[in-house]
Design an enzyme around this catalytic site. Structure first.
Site, PDB file in Angstrom:
ATOM      1  N   ASP A 221      41.069  34.056  45.792  1.00  0.00           N
ATOM      2  CA  ASP A 221      40.141  34.436  44.721  1.00  0.00           C
ATOM      3  C   ASP A 221      40.954  35.182  43.666  1.00  0.00           C
ATOM      4  O   ASP A 221      41.391  36.318  43.902  1.00  0.00           O
ATOM      5  CB  ASP A 221      39.038  35.331  45.328  1.00  0.00           C
ATOM      6  CG  ASP A 221      37.972  35.707  44.314  1.00  0.00           C
ATOM      7  OD1 ASP A 221      38.247  35.669  43.103  1.00  0.00           O
ATOM      8  OD2 ASP A 221      36.856  36.069  44.764  1.00  0.00           O
ATOM      9  N   HIS A 222      41.152  34.545  42.525  1.00  0.00           N
ATOM     10  CA  HIS A 222      42.051  35.108  41.520  1.00  0.00           C
ATOM     11  C   HIS A 222      41.447  36.348  40.839  1.00  0.00           C
ATOM     12  O   HIS A 222      42.149  37.062  40.119  1.00  0.00           O
ATOM     13  CB  HIS A 222      42.412  34.036  40.481  1.00  0.00           C
ATOM     14  CG  HIS A 222      43.772  34.217  39.878  1.00  0.00           C
ATOM     15  ND1 HIS A 222      44.477  35.397  39.945  1.00  0.00           N
ATOM     16  CD2 HIS A 222      44.562  33.349  39.204  1.00  0.00           C
ATOM     17  CE1 HIS A 222      45.635  35.251  39.323  1.00  0.00           C
ATOM     18  NE2 HIS A 222      45.716  34.021  38.863  1.00  0.00           N
TER      19      HIS A 222
END
Ligand code: CAO
Length: 247
Positions: A221-222
Site C-alpha cells: 500500500d503506497h
C-alpha cells in the site's frame, strides 16, 4: 461525495446470446464475498508490486534431505517463507500495521500472525497462522497443513481468517514468474510466490554456477510504505530464506 469514480462509464451490459450460445450461472457464495472484498481492495488501495528473487539453492537441498529423513512428514517451501516473513516484519514494523478508514491513523501490531492464501474448490480462503515469530518452521508447516485441509474440506470461520499481519500467496506449485497479489485489507502488504527458476550465476572460478531462485512479488500500500522500504523488506525476506536451515 463527488469522486472520480462517479464519472466512470456504466458497466457494459449485453445480451450475450446475440453473439452465440451462452449459459448463465450465479457465482458461489464464497466467490461473491471474495469478489466484493478484492474489488474494494483493488480500487481503494494504491498498489505497487516489487519483484525480487531469493536464492533457495541450499534451502531446497536441506528441505529434500529433511523430507528423506522424515518420511511421515512433508516440508514445503511455504513454512521457511513464513518464518523469513516473520523476521522481516520484526525488522520493518511498518509492514505489520493497518491504516484506519480515516486514512490518517496507523495501528502498529505487536503480534505476528500470517495469512496463507488457500485455493479451495469453493474459492480462495485465507486462514491465519498465529504468532509465527514464536513457532518453529516445523510447527508452522504442521499448522498450514491442518488449516489448509480444513479450509478445503469443512471451510473456515471468519475468526480463523481475521487478524493477520500480512498474507502470503503461493502459486509456485503451479507456475509463473511473477504476479500482482491484491492486498488483503486492512493489511498493508502481501507476498506472492511463483515457480522456482534455475539461474546461471557467475562462479568464483569464472565458470557458471547454477542457482535455484524463488521469485518474490511484494504488493504494498503506497500510502503507508515507500518503494525503497519495500525493496529493503523483500531483500530481508530473501536473505532470511538464503540463510534458513532446518537444524
Ligand atoms: N516452486 C516450485 N515448486 C513449489 C513451489 C515453488 N515456488 N512452492 C511449492 N512447490 C512444490 C512443493 O514443494 C510441493 O512439491 P513436492 O511435493 O515435490 O515437495 C508441491 O509444489 C505442492 O506443494 P503444496 O501446494 O502441497 O504445498 P505448499 O506448502 O507449497 O502450499 C498452499 C500450500 C495451501 C498454500 C497451496 O496448496 C495453495 O492452495 N496455493 C494456492 C494459493 C492461491 O491460490 N493464491 C492465489 C491468490 S490470488 O488469486
Amino acid at each position: 461525495m463527488n469522486t472520480l469514480l462517479n464519472h466512470l462509464a456504466p458497466w457494459p451490459e449485453y445480451d450475450f446470446a446475440e453473439f452465440g450460445p451462452v449459459t448463465i450461472e450465479p457465482l458461489g457464495r464464497i466467490q461473491q464475498l471474495t469478489a466484493s472484498f478484492l474489488g474494494r481492495n483493488w480500487v481503494a488501495i494504491p498498489h505497487v508490486t516489487h519483484h525480487d528473487e531469493a536464492d533457495v539453492t541450499d534451502l531446497e537441498a536441506d528441505r529434500k534431505r529433511w523430507n528423506a529423513a522424515n518420511p511421515g512428514a512433508k516440508a514445503t517451501l511455504l513454512a521457511p517463507v513464513v518464518k523469513a516473513l516473520a523476521e522481516a516484519l520484526a525488522a520493518f514494523p511498518l509492514f505489520n500495521s493497518s491504516l484506519l478508514a480515516d486514512g490518517k491513523t496507523i495501528v502498529r501490531k505487536s503480534y505476528t500472525h500470517i495469512g496463507v492464501a488457500v485455493d479451495t474448490p469453493q474459492g480462495l480462503l485465507v486462514p491465519v497462522v498465529r504468532d509465527c515469530d514464536m513457532k518453529s518452521a516445523a510447527e508452522i508447516q504442521a499448522e498450514i497443513q491442518a488449516i489448509s485441509t480444513k479450509a478445503r474440506t469443512k471451510g473456515l470461520s471468519m475468526t480463523e481468517m481475521a487478524g493477520g499481519s500480512m498474507t502470503v500467496s503461493s502459486l509456485g506449485h503451479i507456475g509463473g514468474t511473477g504476479f500482482t497479489p491484491i492486498i488483503n485489507a486492512p493489511e498493508v502488504a502481501i507476498l506472492g510466490l511463483t515457480k522456482l527458476q534455475p539461474r546461471p550465476m557467475p562462479g568464483a572460478d569464472g565458470g557458471i554456477n547454477w542457482r535455484l531462485m524463488l521469485p518474490l512479488s511484494l504488493s504494498y500500500d503506497h500510502r503507508v510504505i515507500n518503494g525503497a522500504d519495500a525493496a529493503r523488506f523483500t531483500q530481508k525476506v530473501a536473505d532470511g530464506l538464503a540463510e534458513f536451515s532446518y537444524e
